[in-house]
Scaffold this active site. Sequence first.
Site: not given
Ligand code: NAP
Length: 253
Positions: A141, A145
């Site tokens: 990844h 992550k």
């Molecule tokens: P990211 O860029 O860090 O986005 C997460 C966002 O959520 C950040 O802006 C974060 O703010 C915010 N956040 C934190 N606490 C929150 C709350 N209480 N309410 C609402 N928003 C909040 O991460 P990402 O790369 O998008 O990935 C997010 C998640 O999806 C991870 O767990 C990843 O492993 C997963 N994922 C899953 C898939 C799938 O197909 N299922 C695919 C890709 C990623 P802060 O930065 O201030 O914490």
Amino acid sequence: MIRIGVFGAGGRVGATVCAAVMADPALELVAAIDPAHAGESADGVEIVADPAAIDVPVDVVIDFTHVDAARTNLLWAAEQGVHAVVGTTGFDFDDHERFRKAFAHSNCIIAPNFAIGAVLMMSFAEKAAPYFETAEIVEMHHDMKRDAPSGTAMLTAERMAAASGEWAPDPTEQVVVAGSRGGEGPGGIHMHALRVRGMVASQEVILGTTGQALTIRHDTYDRSAFMPGVLLAVKAIGDRPGLTIGLDQLLDL
Ligand code: NAP
């Protein structure tokens, strides 16, 4: 029209989700929640810091945040009777049990990977498992992550371990550098998590038996790969009572 709220609307995946919702004529983006991006616009909808600030009805929330945030967000959705489509990874078995109890009046789908190719990879690995004695999972990844191993790697190992109990023991007697053999996952299947700048998400499942090995590999090049699965889940969730784990449950595989 299904009214959508997006948790993590300012994040890498959440922002892509907002755009995909806006582009779908059957869906309406009515709320966006992300404390890190409060006050910004998510495709024309103002991002708020807290779900308490949502003053419009929401049918389905989509959560791509972090595991601690998602635990709170999902319990909020369950209390409100709102369906939840969850891509956030890092939940454990106890979380699943808690959500199973909490979602009594609305439904929840948790899928550690919404990319169809990854869903097929897990299905192929599960099918291959009984024919091999050794298996290791290498997940790769991007370097932002936060959790390891990935939810996809965990679910793959769980499914392979359930499909076969005949795994050979690890022959390693001397570990020169701690962690060289990775982590021991379900069924004793070793899991290796690589964090590589520039990468999105890839996984290899390497199975071996006498004189041969099979490698099953999936690569995600762009976060748009997750969107058809997310939209499918949003439209299907009303007909899936309680907790559903894995996108394959919604597909005719
Ligand atoms: P990211 O860029 O860090 O986005 C997460 C966002 O959520 C950040 O802006 C974060 O703010 C915010 N956040 C934190 N606490 C929150 C709350 N209480 N309410 C609402 N928003 C909040 O991460 P990402 O790369 O998008 O990935 C997010 C998640 O999806 C991870 O767990 C990843 O492993 C997963 N994922 C899953 C898939 C799938 O197909 N299922 C695919 C890709 C990623 P802060 O930065 O201030 O914490």
